[in-house]
Design an enzyme around this catalytic site. Sequence first.
Site, PDB file in Angstrom:
ATOM      1  N   HIS A  77      67.369  15.982 -20.401  1.00  0.00           N
ATOM      2  CA  HIS A  77      68.328  17.076 -20.649  1.00  0.00           C
ATOM      3  C   HIS A  77      68.684  17.852 -19.382  1.00  0.00           C
ATOM      4  O   HIS A  77      69.669  18.560 -19.355  1.00  0.00           O
ATOM      5  CB  HIS A  77      67.843  17.996 -21.770  1.00  0.00           C
ATOM      6  CG  HIS A  77      66.844  19.020 -21.340  1.00  0.00           C
ATOM      7  ND1 HIS A  77      65.509  18.761 -21.232  1.00  0.00           N
ATOM      8  CD2 HIS A  77      67.001  20.320 -20.978  1.00  0.00           C
ATOM      9  CE1 HIS A  77      64.882  19.853 -20.816  1.00  0.00           C
ATOM     10  NE2 HIS A  77      65.761  20.816 -20.658  1.00  0.00           N
ATOM     11  N   GLU A  96      58.181  28.093 -14.886  1.00  0.00           N
ATOM     12  CA  GLU A  96      58.496  28.647 -16.209  1.00  0.00           C
ATOM     13  C   GLU A  96      57.574  29.818 -16.506  1.00  0.00           C
ATOM     14  O   GLU A  96      56.404  29.804 -16.097  1.00  0.00           O
ATOM     15  CB  GLU A  96      58.294  27.578 -17.284  1.00  0.00           C
ATOM     16  CG  GLU A  96      59.199  26.389 -17.131  1.00  0.00           C
ATOM     17  CD  GLU A  96      59.040  25.433 -18.299  1.00  0.00           C
ATOM     18  OE1 GLU A  96      59.807  25.568 -19.249  1.00  0.00           O
ATOM     19  OE2 GLU A  96      58.127  24.591 -18.265  1.00  0.00           O
ATOM     20  N   HIS A 108      62.508  15.326 -15.145  1.00  0.00           N
ATOM     21  CA  HIS A 108      63.377  16.407 -14.680  1.00  0.00           C
ATOM     22  C   HIS A 108      63.378  16.568 -13.151  1.00  0.00           C
ATOM     23  O   HIS A 108      64.425  16.604 -12.513  1.00  0.00           O
ATOM     24  CB  HIS A 108      62.965  17.731 -15.317  1.00  0.00           C
ATOM     25  CG  HIS A 108      62.934  17.700 -16.814  1.00  0.00           C
ATOM     26  ND1 HIS A 108      63.774  16.902 -17.554  1.00  0.00           N
ATOM     27  CD2 HIS A 108      62.169  18.360 -17.724  1.00  0.00           C
ATOM     28  CE1 HIS A 108      63.525  17.089 -18.852  1.00  0.00           C
ATOM     29  NE2 HIS A 108      62.549  17.950 -18.971  1.00  0.00           N
TER      30      HIS A 108
END
Length: 504
Positions: free
Chosen positions: A192, A230, A254
């Site tokens: 994604h 994060e 990613h």
Amino acid sequence: MTSSTTHAHKAPKATLVIFGINGDLSHRLLMPSLINMTADGLIGDDLTILGIGRAEDDDESLRRGFETFKGEAGGEGALDMQAPRIRDAWQSLRSRLFYLRGNFGDADLYQRLHARFDQTGNGSAVFYLATAPHFFGDIVERLATAELLDESSGFRRIAIEKPFGHDLTSARELNARILTLAHENQLYRIDHFLGKETVQNIMVARFANTMMEAVWNRNYIDHVQITAAETVGVGTRGAFYNATGALRDMVPNHLFQILAMIAMEPPNSFDAEAIRNEKAKVFRAVRGPTDETVAADAVRGVYTAGKVGGKEVGGYRATPDVAPDSRTETYAALKLAVDSWRWAGVPFYLRTGKALAQRDTEVVVHFKPVPFAQFQGTGVILPPANKLVIQLQPNAGIAMDLVVKRPGPAIETAPVRMDFCYGDTFDIAHATGYETLIYDMLIGDQTLFQRADGVEAAWAALQPVIDAWQAAGEPQPYAAGSDGPQAADELIERDGRQWHRIGP
Ligand code: BG6
């Protein structure tokens, strides 16, 4: 403000079959994306959505369940269902959303699916596997057995979510299995991060700007840092995460996709195969830590109790479904090389972690310092080297750290920053990042999807680290709300360098 979808045509007539319609991904990202796409005119009345799940639902209860979206506009906020644009789009989409109940492993489900296609006479379909990874191979096999992958009446494509395998062997096995059932051009392996506008922009920023490309090599670049920090902890995902860890969860997918965008050679066109060929070359050229260097070039950490953004966070090992003696890492930092003419001798430092002080996904390209000669006798200490900071999220943008003359009679230098903020010029705030991916599946553009060879090469580069971490040792603790374990600082400081400060 410039819209991001100005040149796109409406996607063709098709059915989007979502396996796992009641899951978190469908609620948080897929359905909000479909609403955004409807609002933007990217899909129309001829797209039917058929959700498959095991829950006792019917068409109407499924629709009602989506009435209160937990959508993540721009990854951060919720879809505003009261906004006229969103409300109208949902009303249009609602009547085209249907439910099919069944067990993914049940042959009968696929016969009923087949019957539905016969009834509607609509041949084209994307089968989206938004399920737990252990279902991927079985669902593809059952689709093939039920002749649902036969393309004689329209395209039949399969979208496969991450993680694709959990190491090199399992990724190879899964590829081998599904490639006997479907053709590579029917397979859309999702990462994604590739749906994020700012990640796609790396390639355009490089190849549409002469001045970038001119210095984009070992002659001018000292090293590159790629960070995905994060603030969120593992939360309710303990069972999945404990079997996965930060390295597998973020790095071969990613972070490697970002690495490929930074390191690839210019493709000879923006055609999917041309781009994926160049990216695969980068993955094959990556030299990760080996058995001999893993202790020095790979660091793992695990968060202990602390405070993130003023809120108390428990330690990882106290997370539900995580054993108190778990050795799973929630932080990973690595030093890699890319063995190519362009990058020989330029280290790439990668780091990612949960429960860190700030959310920050960025690439920092550190250039080499200027030769000092001309400043001798001016009192100037060596001016800081240029840095290009590509901020992917939050506050997407590109900044360049330069050195200028401080006004006044003497030669004195001052560091300054030239800043481009994406949100000031373009309207990207409402997108989830999945809109482009779903649209591309429907129009048959595989550019933003991973090809079998790329996935396997990425796992291969990291397999020695996976093996070494599996065999022995423990992650180093770091307090939730900090910048990560001290060993990560030491990793880069051994080379006389420092991490870019985490945070926008
Ligand atoms: C997912 C990982 O693939 O990416 C998560 O499984 C992670 O652990 C997420 O939080 C990060 O994505 P984003 O878009 O929030 O940066």
